[in-house]
Design a protein around this motif. Structure first.
Motif, PDB file in Angstrom:
ATOM      1  N   THR A  72     -24.120  30.391-154.930  1.00  0.00           N
ATOM      2  CA  THR A  72     -23.643  31.697-154.463  1.00  0.00           C
ATOM      3  C   THR A  72     -24.740  32.428-153.698  1.00  0.00           C
ATOM      4  O   THR A  72     -24.495  32.988-152.621  1.00  0.00           O
ATOM      5  N   ILE A  73     -25.949  32.423-154.253  1.00  0.00           N
ATOM      6  CA  ILE A  73     -27.072  33.103-153.601  1.00  0.00           C
ATOM      7  C   ILE A  73     -27.362  32.479-152.242  1.00  0.00           C
ATOM      8  O   ILE A  73     -27.547  33.191-151.247  1.00  0.00           O
ATOM      9  N   VAL A  74     -27.390  31.161-152.181  1.00  0.00           N
ATOM     10  CA  VAL A  74     -27.671  30.463-150.920  1.00  0.00           C
ATOM     11  C   VAL A  74     -26.601  30.802-149.885  1.00  0.00           C
ATOM     12  O   VAL A  74     -26.915  31.086-148.722  1.00  0.00           O
ATOM     13  N   ALA A  75     -25.336  30.809-150.296  1.00  0.00           N
ATOM     14  CA  ALA A  75     -24.254  31.152-149.366  1.00  0.00           C
ATOM     15  C   ALA A  75     -24.433  32.580-148.844  1.00  0.00           C
ATOM     16  O   ALA A  75     -24.285  32.822-147.634  1.00  0.00           O
ATOM     17  N   ASN A  76     -24.761  33.507-149.718  1.00  0.00           N
ATOM     18  CA  ASN A  76     -24.964  34.902-149.302  1.00  0.00           C
ATOM     19  C   ASN A  76     -26.178  35.055-148.392  1.00  0.00           C
ATOM     20  O   ASN A  76     -26.129  35.784-147.402  1.00  0.00           O
ATOM     21  N   LEU A  77     -27.273  34.366-148.728  1.00  0.00           N
ATOM     22  CA  LEU A  77     -28.477  34.443-147.894  1.00  0.00           C
ATOM     23  C   LEU A  77     -28.253  33.780-146.534  1.00  0.00           C
ATOM     24  O   LEU A  77     -28.767  34.246-145.516  1.00  0.00           O
ATOM     25  N   GLU A  78     -27.470  32.718-146.524  1.00  0.00           N
ATOM     26  CA  GLU A  78     -27.160  32.056-145.250  1.00  0.00           C
ATOM     27  C   GLU A  78     -26.294  32.979-144.389  1.00  0.00           C
ATOM     28  O   GLU A  78     -26.541  33.127-143.180  1.00  0.00           O
ATOM     29  N   ARG A  79     -25.317  33.623-145.002  1.00  0.00           N
ATOM     30  CA  ARG A  79     -24.452  34.564-144.277  1.00  0.00           C
ATOM     31  C   ARG A  79     -25.272  35.722-143.695  1.00  0.00           C
ATOM     32  O   ARG A  79     -24.987  36.208-142.610  1.00  0.00           O
ATOM     33  N   ALA A  80     -26.317  36.132-144.429  1.00  0.00           N
ATOM     34  CA  ALA A  80     -27.178  37.226-143.976  1.00  0.00           C
ATOM     35  C   ALA A  80     -28.218  36.760-142.954  1.00  0.00           C
ATOM     36  O   ALA A  80     -28.977  37.578-142.423  1.00  0.00           O
ATOM     37  N   ASP A 117     -32.916  21.427-156.994  1.00  0.00           N
ATOM     38  CA  ASP A 117     -34.328  21.719-157.236  1.00  0.00           C
ATOM     39  C   ASP A 117     -34.580  23.226-157.226  1.00  0.00           C
ATOM     40  O   ASP A 117     -35.351  23.744-158.025  1.00  0.00           O
ATOM     41  N   LEU A 118     -33.920  23.904-156.328  1.00  0.00           N
ATOM     42  CA  LEU A 118     -34.056  25.352-156.235  1.00  0.00           C
ATOM     43  C   LEU A 118     -33.601  26.024-157.531  1.00  0.00           C
ATOM     44  O   LEU A 118     -34.263  26.944-158.032  1.00  0.00           O
ATOM     45  N   ALA A 119     -32.513  25.562-158.090  1.00  0.00           N
ATOM     46  CA  ALA A 119     -32.014  26.120-159.352  1.00  0.00           C
ATOM     47  C   ALA A 119     -33.043  25.938-160.468  1.00  0.00           C
ATOM     48  O   ALA A 119     -33.322  26.868-161.232  1.00  0.00           O
ATOM     49  N   ARG A 120     -33.638  24.759-160.542  1.00  0.00           N
ATOM     50  CA  ARG A 120     -34.650  24.507-161.577  1.00  0.00           C
ATOM     51  C   ARG A 120     -35.875  25.404-161.376  1.00  0.00           C
ATOM     52  O   ARG A 120     -36.390  25.984-162.335  1.00  0.00           O
ATOM     53  N   PHE A 151     -34.533  37.298-154.609  1.00  0.00           N
ATOM     54  CA  PHE A 151     -35.964  37.319-154.353  1.00  0.00           C
ATOM     55  C   PHE A 151     -36.614  36.046-154.890  1.00  0.00           C
ATOM     56  O   PHE A 151     -37.458  35.435-154.222  1.00  0.00           O
ATOM     57  N   SER A 152     -36.209  35.625-156.073  1.00  0.00           N
ATOM     58  CA  SER A 152     -36.745  34.399-156.659  1.00  0.00           C
ATOM     59  C   SER A 152     -36.424  33.191-155.782  1.00  0.00           C
ATOM     60  O   SER A 152     -37.291  32.343-155.527  1.00  0.00           O
ATOM     61  N   VAL A 153     -35.203  33.115-155.298  1.00  0.00           N
ATOM     62  CA  VAL A 153     -34.802  32.009-154.421  1.00  0.00           C
ATOM     63  C   VAL A 153     -35.613  32.028-153.124  1.00  0.00           C
ATOM     64  O   VAL A 153     -36.134  31.002-152.695  1.00  0.00           O
ATOM     65  N   LEU A 154     -35.737  33.191-152.511  1.00  0.00           N
ATOM     66  CA  LEU A 154     -36.535  33.294-151.280  1.00  0.00           C
ATOM     67  C   LEU A 154     -37.980  32.875-151.533  1.00  0.00           C
ATOM     68  O   LEU A 154     -38.585  32.161-150.723  1.00  0.00           O
ATOM     69  N   THR A 155     -38.538  33.308-152.658  1.00  0.00           N
ATOM     70  CA  THR A 155     -39.925  32.985-153.008  1.00  0.00           C
ATOM     71  C   THR A 155     -40.109  31.481-153.181  1.00  0.00           C
ATOM     72  O   THR A 155     -41.072  30.897-152.674  1.00  0.00           O
ATOM     73  N   MET A 156     -39.185  30.840-153.885  1.00  0.00           N
ATOM     74  CA  MET A 156     -39.295  29.392-154.114  1.00  0.00           C
ATOM     75  C   MET A 156     -39.090  28.611-152.820  1.00  0.00           C
ATOM     76  O   MET A 156     -39.732  27.589-152.600  1.00  0.00           O
ATOM     77  N   LEU A 159     -32.428  29.447-162.514  1.00  0.00           N
ATOM     78  CA  LEU A 159     -31.055  29.915-162.362  1.00  0.00           C
ATOM     79  C   LEU A 159     -30.110  28.735-162.505  1.00  0.00           C
ATOM     80  O   LEU A 159     -30.519  27.583-162.371  1.00  0.00           O
ATOM     81  N   THR A 160     -28.837  29.017-162.736  1.00  0.00           N
ATOM     82  CA  THR A 160     -27.862  27.934-162.813  1.00  0.00           C
ATOM     83  C   THR A 160     -27.556  27.434-161.409  1.00  0.00           C
ATOM     84  O   THR A 160     -27.673  28.190-160.430  1.00  0.00           O
ATOM     85  N   PRO A 161     -27.136  26.180-161.297  1.00  0.00           N
ATOM     86  CA  PRO A 161     -26.759  25.666-159.977  1.00  0.00           C
ATOM     87  C   PRO A 161     -25.644  26.497-159.325  1.00  0.00           C
ATOM     88  O   PRO A 161     -25.652  26.712-158.109  1.00  0.00           O
ATOM     89  N   GLN A 162     -24.697  26.989-160.130  1.00  0.00           N
ATOM     90  CA  GLN A 162     -23.605  27.802-159.596  1.00  0.00           C
ATOM     91  C   GLN A 162     -24.138  29.108-159.008  1.00  0.00           C
ATOM     92  O   GLN A 162     -23.713  29.537-157.928  1.00  0.00           O
ATOM     93  N   THR A 163     -25.076  29.739-159.724  1.00  0.00           N
ATOM     94  CA  THR A 163     -25.670  30.989-159.231  1.00  0.00           C
ATOM     95  C   THR A 163     -26.426  30.739-157.938  1.00  0.00           C
ATOM     96  O   THR A 163     -26.316  31.514-156.979  1.00  0.00           O
ATOM     97  N   VAL A 164     -27.183  29.659-157.887  1.00  0.00           N
ATOM     98  CA  VAL A 164     -27.951  29.343-156.677  1.00  0.00           C
ATOM     99  C   VAL A 164     -27.009  29.068-155.507  1.00  0.00           C
ATOM    100  O   VAL A 164     -27.274  29.512-154.381  1.00  0.00           O
TER     101      VAL A 164
END
Length: 157
Positions: free
Chosen positions: A83-91, A69-72, A53-58, A76-81
């Protein structure tokens, strides 16, 4: 016979050091945990986590930003972002495109699906935030917001 010492009673939220006499840092963490839990419950059926949700909001606020920039921005950590970006892209919630000037940098934007998903999430989270602010006057809410920003901006970098 049980020789174990009696366990100390752990106070309920709002009591003892978990209440108004508690340490500010602990109270901030306790409040953040309660907020996160409420958001998790509100978004669970959408299969969206609070970090997603935070990533989508930003991304909605700052379209075209990079992973770094999204991680900052999302705290969140760059590694977490990644993973999140890959999952959101897949969705199908986001799209990535090469940056106009820096071909190796990927710009990330919300897809139409992502915009719709964020709108649903935002509506639910805004309800939580309205409930949190119930009973606060405009002045109290403004003071609280200013204090939280001051705490965040006074941290050493």
């Amino acid at each position: 016979m049980d020789d174990a010492a009696p366990k100390p009673l752990i106070p309920q939220v709002g009591e003892g050091k978990r209440g108004e006499n508690g340490y500010l840092g602990y109270l901030l963490r306790q409040a953040a945990g309660a907020y996160r839990h409420r958001v998790e419950l509100a978004l669970a059926d959408l299969r969206v986590t609070p970090p997603q949700f935070s990533v989508l909001t930003m991304l909605a606020a700052y379209p075209g930003i990079s992973n770094a920039d999204l991680a900052r921005l999302a705290l969140l950590t760059p590694q977490t972002v990644s993973t999140i970006v890959a999952n959101l892209e897949r969705a199908g919630a986001i799209v990535r495109q090469p940056h106009h000037y820096h071909g190796r940098i990927q710009q990330i934007d919300l897809s139409e699906t992502g915009k719709s998903l964020l709108a649903t999430c935002r509506e639910r989270v805004q309800g939580i935030e309205r409930h949190m602010a119930d009973g606060l006057s405009r002045e109290e809410e403004s003071a609280l917001r200013k204090w939280l920003v001051r705490v965040a901006t006074s941290a050493p970098r």
